[in-house]
Write a protein that holds these residues in place. Structure first.
Motif, PDB file in Angstrom:
ATOM      1  N   SER A 132      11.271 -51.222   1.749  1.00  0.00           N
ATOM      2  CA  SER A 132      10.795 -52.264   2.662  1.00  0.00           C
ATOM      3  C   SER A 132      10.887 -53.613   1.979  1.00  0.00           C
ATOM      4  CB  SER A 132       9.346 -51.975   3.093  1.00  0.00           C
ATOM      5  OG  SER A 132       8.476 -51.936   1.971  1.00  0.00           O
ATOM      6  N   LEU A 133      10.497 -54.662   2.695  1.00  0.00           N
ATOM      7  CA  LEU A 133      10.488 -56.009   2.140  1.00  0.00           C
ATOM      8  C   LEU A 133       9.071 -56.385   1.726  1.00  0.00           C
ATOM      9  CD1 LEU A 133      12.853 -57.837   4.679  1.00  0.00           C
ATOM     10  CD2 LEU A 133      13.432 -56.873   2.429  1.00  0.00           C
ATOM     11  N   VAL A 202      17.937 -52.595  -5.241  1.00  0.00           N
ATOM     12  CA  VAL A 202      18.831 -53.389  -6.097  1.00  0.00           C
ATOM     13  C   VAL A 202      19.761 -54.238  -5.242  1.00  0.00           C
ATOM     14  CG1 VAL A 202      20.735 -53.270  -7.746  1.00  0.00           C
ATOM     15  CG2 VAL A 202      18.719 -51.817  -8.065  1.00  0.00           C
ATOM     16  N   ARG A 203      20.378 -53.635  -4.245  1.00  0.00           N
ATOM     17  CA  ARG A 203      21.312 -54.369  -3.392  1.00  0.00           C
ATOM     18  C   ARG A 203      20.599 -55.464  -2.610  1.00  0.00           C
ATOM     19  NH1 ARG A 203      24.460 -48.941  -1.212  1.00  0.00           N
ATOM     20  NH2 ARG A 203      25.447 -48.423  -3.208  1.00  0.00           N
ATOM     21  N   LEU A 204      19.418 -55.162  -2.112  1.00  0.00           N
ATOM     22  CA  LEU A 204      18.664 -56.162  -1.364  1.00  0.00           C
ATOM     23  C   LEU A 204      18.322 -57.363  -2.245  1.00  0.00           C
ATOM     24  CD1 LEU A 204      16.351 -53.790   0.679  1.00  0.00           C
ATOM     25  CD2 LEU A 204      17.972 -55.429   1.654  1.00  0.00           C
ATOM     26  N   ARG A 205      17.904 -57.105  -3.466  1.00  0.00           N
ATOM     27  CA  ARG A 205      17.555 -58.202  -4.379  1.00  0.00           C
ATOM     28  C   ARG A 205      18.777 -59.027  -4.733  1.00  0.00           C
ATOM     29  NH1 ARG A 205      14.211 -53.864  -7.571  1.00  0.00           N
ATOM     30  NH2 ARG A 205      12.265 -53.914  -6.387  1.00  0.00           N
ATOM     31  N   MET A 206      19.926 -58.359  -4.893  1.00  0.00           N
ATOM     32  CA  MET A 206      21.146 -59.092  -5.213  1.00  0.00           C
ATOM     33  C   MET A 206      21.590 -59.963  -4.044  1.00  0.00           C
ATOM     34  SD  MET A 206      23.374 -56.422  -7.543  1.00  0.00           S
ATOM     35  CE  MET A 206      24.546 -57.703  -7.998  1.00  0.00           C
ATOM     36  N   ASP A 210      13.459 -60.092  -1.294  1.00  0.00           N
ATOM     37  CA  ASP A 210      12.421 -59.540  -2.151  1.00  0.00           C
ATOM     38  C   ASP A 210      12.048 -58.160  -1.620  1.00  0.00           C
ATOM     39  OD1 ASP A 210      10.503 -59.185  -4.024  1.00  0.00           O
ATOM     40  OD2 ASP A 210       9.110 -60.699  -3.268  1.00  0.00           O
ATOM     41  N   ALA A 211      12.549 -57.130  -2.263  1.00  0.00           N
ATOM     42  CA  ALA A 211      12.367 -55.762  -1.776  1.00  0.00           C
ATOM     43  C   ALA A 211      11.316 -55.008  -2.575  1.00  0.00           C
ATOM     44  CB  ALA A 211      13.695 -55.012  -1.843  1.00  0.00           C
ATOM     45  N   THR A 212      10.733 -54.026  -1.933  1.00  0.00           N
ATOM     46  CA  THR A 212       9.795 -53.138  -2.609  1.00  0.00           C
ATOM     47  C   THR A 212      10.071 -51.718  -2.126  1.00  0.00           C
ATOM     48  OG1 THR A 212       7.457 -52.747  -3.124  1.00  0.00           O
ATOM     49  CG2 THR A 212       7.988 -53.362  -0.846  1.00  0.00           C
ATOM     50  N   HIS A 213       9.357 -50.747  -2.667  1.00  0.00           N
ATOM     51  CA  HIS A 213       9.639 -49.373  -2.279  1.00  0.00           C
ATOM     52  C   HIS A 213       8.428 -48.472  -2.496  1.00  0.00           C
ATOM     53  CE1 HIS A 213      10.519 -49.418  -6.642  1.00  0.00           C
ATOM     54  NE2 HIS A 213      10.033 -48.179  -6.604  1.00  0.00           N
TER      55      HIS A 213
END
Length: 350
Positions: A132-133, A202-206, A210-213
């Motif tokens: 998620s974000l 990783v892909r979202l941050r690149m 700002d992603a979390t999980h």
């Protein structure tokens, strides 16, 4: 809660008739990977997915000569994933001598009568996570009700098991058909999606997000992954050969854990050069996966080992997925135990 349809799962994973295939394979002369001539000969290891950094330990074992030092003339790494043959079916047909799989795939085969065993686990925690974000985070299972979650059909098993493990009514969460497009999350069509923690965040941050999980293994569904799966015949009749193979794997993964950057280079420029992999992204994924490979128990007991408690947790998680199986039917960690007793120095980090 929808009842888990084991027959449908077996069809989708290509495991129907596997027990018969393995029985036939056992009577058909020399299996794939049997020694021919001197040394231990050549064997084939089937990977669980396409060649990316997920298999960095294997790349090190091959490129640094650990397989050959162990006595193998070659260990051929076969790509897996997609619509290809499963590891379990590959073992049945002789396509591979060993494979990297997962309990949720191997257990159904064993329940169908296939004489297979898991002899070690690279990932102590399965990489499945709800991604998620940070601006709308899903930090625990109790955050799921009322959310829109993208779930691929192939991930239905673990998704339903997660809901069951946390006592969540499936009707309280909106499941959205999903392939692998993270833009559904960033555009607000989803509140989260089920994917691999090693790649999704990783892909979202690149991409500047700002992603979390929420790791499923930390949310009531502890399962291992990238498990070394072999036939019972290999354990019984090729035990020393299996020990040699796992010893080379231990050395390769010690190097991979110690050097994420080199792991990424091997994945992107050598073994997976046809996959258009990004070295920077693969490096970050390698760092992320190291957290799944190395745990306090692994530091104490050695790579690929599983404590009795972890084994029982996996058995309980499988039961939540509708797969009732005993630990001794699925796991045999005795080979690894013998390896580390013979050479305790292998437990030490690289």
């Amino acid at each position: 809660m929808a009842t888990f349809d084991r027959r449908a799962f077996l069809r989708t994973t290509g495991l129907a008739g596997l027990a018969l295939g393995l029985a036939a394979c056992g009577d058909s002369g020399s299996p794939a990977g049997s020694s021919s001539g001197g040394g231990l000969g050549a064997v084939k290891l089937q990977l669980s997915w396409k060649k990316n950094v997920e298999f960095a330990g294997e790349y090190f074992a091959d490129s640094k000569g650990y397989y050959k030092a162990a006595g193998f003339s070659q260990v051929e790494l076969l790509s897996g994933g997609g619509s290809g043959t499963s590891v379990e079916s590959g073992l049945a047909t002789g396509r591979c001598w060993a494979g990297l799989s997962a309990p949720t795939i191997t257990a159904p085969a064993v329940l169908q009568g296939a004489p297979l065993k898991i002899v070690g686990a690279t990932f102590q925690k399965n990489p499945f996570a709800v991604i998620s974000l940070s601006k709308n985070p899903i930090e625990s299972a109790k955050d799921l009700p009322g959310k829109k979650i993208g779930v691929q059909d192939s991930n239905e098993l673990v998704w339903n098991a997660l809901l069951k493990a946390n006592g969540i009514d499936e009707g309280s969460v909106t499941r959205v058909p999903f392939q692998s497009d993270p833009s559904m999350l960033t555009s607000g069509q989803l509140d989260g999606y089920v994917g691999f923690v090693t790649s999704g965040p990783v892909r979202l941050r690149m991409e500047g997000h700002d992603a979390t999980h929420l790791l499923l293994a930390d949310a009531g569904l502890p399962l291992v992954a990238e498990t070394f799966t072999v036939t019972q015949e290999t354990i019984d009749n090729e035990r020393d050969k299996l020990k040699a193979f796992l010893t080379a794997e231990i050395k390769g993964w010690k190097d991979a854990v110690a050097d994420p950057a080199r792991s990424a280079e091997l994945a992107a420029t050598v073994y997976g050069k046809d996959q258009n992999l990004d070295v920077k992204e693969q490096t970050e994924e390698a760092k992320m996966q190291n957290e799944l490979v190395v745990t306090p128990d692994v530091k104490a007991n050695g790579l690929f080992t599983m404590t009795p408690e972890l084994i029982e947790q996996n058995i309980a998680s499988l039961a939540k997925a509708g797969l009732t199986i005993r630990a001794e039917q699925l796991f045999d960690l005795s080979v690894l135990d013998e390896i580390y007793k013979a050479d305790p120095s292998l437990k030490k980090p690289a």
